[in-house]
Write a protein that holds these residues in place. Structure first.
Motif, PDB file in Angstrom:
ATOM      1  N   MET A   1     -15.244  20.083  14.503  1.00 15.53           N
ATOM      2  CA  MET A   1     -16.551  20.544  15.093  1.00 15.53           C
ATOM      3  C   MET A   1     -16.931  22.144  15.480  1.00 15.53           C
ATOM      4  O   MET A   1     -16.109  22.013  16.420  1.00 15.53           O
ATOM      5  N   ASN A   2     -17.288  23.176  14.520  1.00 21.36           N
ATOM      6  CA  ASN A   2     -17.042  24.373  15.638  1.00 21.36           C
ATOM      7  C   ASN A   2     -17.925  24.653  16.260  1.00 21.36           C
ATOM      8  O   ASN A   2     -18.825  23.944  17.058  1.00 21.36           O
ATOM      9  N   ASP A   3     -17.361  25.390  16.454  1.00 18.30           N
ATOM     10  CA  ASP A   3     -17.956  26.204  18.015  1.00 18.30           C
ATOM     11  C   ASP A   3     -19.702  26.362  18.203  1.00 18.30           C
ATOM     12  O   ASP A   3     -20.202  25.721  18.979  1.00 18.30           O
ATOM     13  N   PHE A   4     -20.262  26.426  16.564  1.00 18.77           N
ATOM     14  CA  PHE A   4     -22.244  26.723  16.714  1.00 18.77           C
ATOM     15  C   PHE A   4     -22.324  25.453  16.968  1.00 18.77           C
ATOM     16  O   PHE A   4     -23.764  24.796  17.663  1.00 18.77           O
ATOM     17  N   TYR A   5     -22.108  24.607  15.775  1.00 17.24           N
ATOM     18  CA  TYR A   5     -22.203  23.392  16.404  1.00 17.24           C
ATOM     19  C   TYR A   5     -22.226  22.126  17.990  1.00 17.24           C
ATOM     20  O   TYR A   5     -23.520  21.878  18.638  1.00 17.24           O
ATOM     21  N   LYS A   6     -21.036  22.900  18.840  1.00 15.76           N
ATOM     22  CA  LYS A   6     -21.238  22.375  19.553  1.00 15.76           C
ATOM     23  C   LYS A   6     -21.700  23.007  20.462  1.00 15.76           C
ATOM     24  O   LYS A   6     -22.635  22.665  21.604  1.00 15.76           O
ATOM     25  N   ASP A   7     -22.251  24.092  20.424  1.00 15.59           N
ATOM     26  CA  ASP A   7     -23.069  24.964  21.353  1.00 15.59           C
ATOM     27  C   ASP A   7     -24.826  24.295  21.355  1.00 15.59           C
ATOM     28  O   ASP A   7     -25.284  23.906  21.640  1.00 15.59           O
ATOM     29  N   ILE A   8     -24.867  24.210  20.059  1.00 16.85           N
ATOM     30  CA  ILE A   8     -26.427  23.417  19.314  1.00 16.85           C
ATOM     31  C   ILE A   8     -26.604  22.055  20.058  1.00 16.85           C
ATOM     32  O   ILE A   8     -27.511  21.121  21.066  1.00 16.85           O
ATOM     33  N   LEU A   9     -25.371  20.938  20.028  1.00 14.20           N
ATOM     34  CA  LEU A   9     -24.734  19.898  20.767  1.00 14.20           C
ATOM     35  C   LEU A   9     -25.289  19.809  22.022  1.00 14.20           C
ATOM     36  O   LEU A   9     -25.918  19.293  22.493  1.00 14.20           O
ATOM     37  N   THR A  10     -24.684  20.418  23.051  1.00 16.32           N
ATOM     38  CA  THR A  10     -25.256  21.146  24.456  1.00 16.32           C
ATOM     39  C   THR A  10     -26.518  21.327  24.745  1.00 16.32           C
ATOM     40  O   THR A  10     -27.267  21.390  25.846  1.00 16.32           O
ATOM     41  N   GLY A  11     -26.808  22.172  24.202  1.00 13.08           N
ATOM     42  CA  GLY A  11     -28.370  22.858  24.203  1.00 13.08           C
ATOM     43  C   GLY A  11     -29.501  21.663  23.872  1.00 13.08           C
ATOM     44  O   GLY A  11     -30.840  21.690  25.191  1.00 13.08           O
ATOM     45  N   THR A  12     -29.394  20.993  23.072  1.00  9.61           N
ATOM     46  CA  THR A  12     -30.118  19.328  22.346  1.00  9.61           C
ATOM     47  C   THR A  12     -29.741  18.509  23.504  1.00  9.61           C
ATOM     48  O   THR A  12     -30.886  17.853  24.107  1.00  9.61           O
ATOM     49  N   VAL A  13     -28.703  18.659  24.479  1.00 10.65           N
ATOM     50  CA  VAL A  13     -28.712  17.858  25.403  1.00 10.65           C
ATOM     51  C   VAL A  13     -29.689  18.065  26.679  1.00 10.65           C
ATOM     52  O   VAL A  13     -29.916  17.808  27.583  1.00 10.65           O
ATOM     53  N   PHE A  14     -29.092  19.338  27.303  1.00 10.41           N
ATOM     54  CA  PHE A  14     -30.187  20.374  27.368  1.00 10.41           C
ATOM     55  C   PHE A  14     -31.289  20.298  27.719  1.00 10.41           C
ATOM     56  O   PHE A  14     -32.218  19.530  28.493  1.00 10.41           O
ATOM     57  N   ILE A  15     -32.000  20.376  26.458  1.00  8.11           N
ATOM     58  CA  ILE A  15     -33.611  20.532  26.023  1.00  8.11           C
ATOM     59  C   ILE A  15     -34.382  18.652  26.613  1.00  8.11           C
ATOM     60  O   ILE A  15     -35.407  18.463  27.147  1.00  8.11           O
ATOM     61  N   ILE A  16     -33.213  17.710  26.121  1.00 10.69           N
ATOM     62  CA  ILE A  16     -33.856  16.615  26.357  1.00 10.69           C
ATOM     63  C   ILE A  16     -33.935  16.150  27.824  1.00 10.69           C
ATOM     64  O   ILE A  16     -34.172  15.289  28.249  1.00 10.69           O
ATOM     65  N   GLY A  17     -32.148  16.675  28.572  1.00 15.42           N
ATOM     66  CA  GLY A  17     -32.660  16.082  29.942  1.00 15.42           C
ATOM     67  C   GLY A  17     -33.731  17.299  30.606  1.00 15.42           C
ATOM     68  O   GLY A  17     -34.430  16.223  31.551  1.00 15.42           O
ATOM     69  N   LEU A  18     -34.059  17.996  30.106  1.00 16.25           N
ATOM     70  CA  LEU A  18     -35.913  18.720  31.205  1.00 16.25           C
ATOM     71  C   LEU A  18     -36.715  18.129  30.247  1.00 16.25           C
ATOM     72  O   LEU A  18     -37.459  17.636  31.335  1.00 16.25           O
ATOM     73  N   LEU A  19     -36.659  17.218  29.310  1.00 19.95           N
ATOM     74  CA  LEU A  19     -37.665  16.669  29.390  1.00 19.95           C
ATOM     75  C   LEU A  19     -38.117  15.393  29.958  1.00 19.95           C
ATOM     76  O   LEU A  19     -39.248  15.456  29.970  1.00 19.95           O
ATOM     77  N   GLY A  20     -36.853  14.915  30.315  1.00 18.31           N
ATOM     78  CA  GLY A  20     -36.691  13.572  30.966  1.00 18.31           C
ATOM     79  C   GLY A  20     -37.421  14.025  32.004  1.00 18.31           C
ATOM     80  O   GLY A  20     -38.129  12.726  33.177  1.00 18.31           O
ATOM     81  N   PHE A  21     -36.560  15.284  32.641  1.00 22.15           N
ATOM     82  CA  PHE A  21     -37.543  15.735  33.953  1.00 22.15           C
ATOM     83  C   PHE A  21     -38.552  15.467  33.916  1.00 22.15           C
ATOM     84  O   PHE A  21     -38.921  15.074  35.205  1.00 22.15           O
ATOM     85  N   ILE A  22     -39.303  16.365  33.200  1.00 23.84           N
ATOM     86  CA  ILE A  22     -41.001  16.223  33.452  1.00 23.84           C
ATOM     87  C   ILE A  22     -41.188  14.985  33.436  1.00 23.84           C
ATOM     88  O   ILE A  22     -42.299  14.829  33.940  1.00 23.84           O
TER      89      ILE A  22
END
Length: 57
Positions: A1-22
């Motif tokens: 997995m290259n760095d771009f995909y890792k950054d996308i995965l980390t961002g996706t987990v953060f956004i899902i966490g934000l939606l879960g918090f809301i």
């Protein structure tokens, strides 16, 4: 997995966490925020290489 995909995965987990918090899922969102923070720090340390590591030599 290259760095771009890792950054996308980390961002996706953060956004899902934000939606879960809301939506009120505080335990799940806390776990997702923690996973995003750990993944982000691990990725940063790998990008830096060995320059930031201490050794006993």
């Amino acid at each position: 997995m290259n760095d771009f995909y890792k950054d996308i995965l980390t961002g996706t987990v953060f956004i899902i966490g934000l939606l879960g918090f809301i939506s009120g899922e505080f335990i799940i969102s806390s776990a997702l925020f923690a996973a995003a923070a750990i993944a982000s720090n691990v990725n940063l340390n790998r990008k830096r290489g060995k320059a930031g590591q201490l050794s006993c030599e």
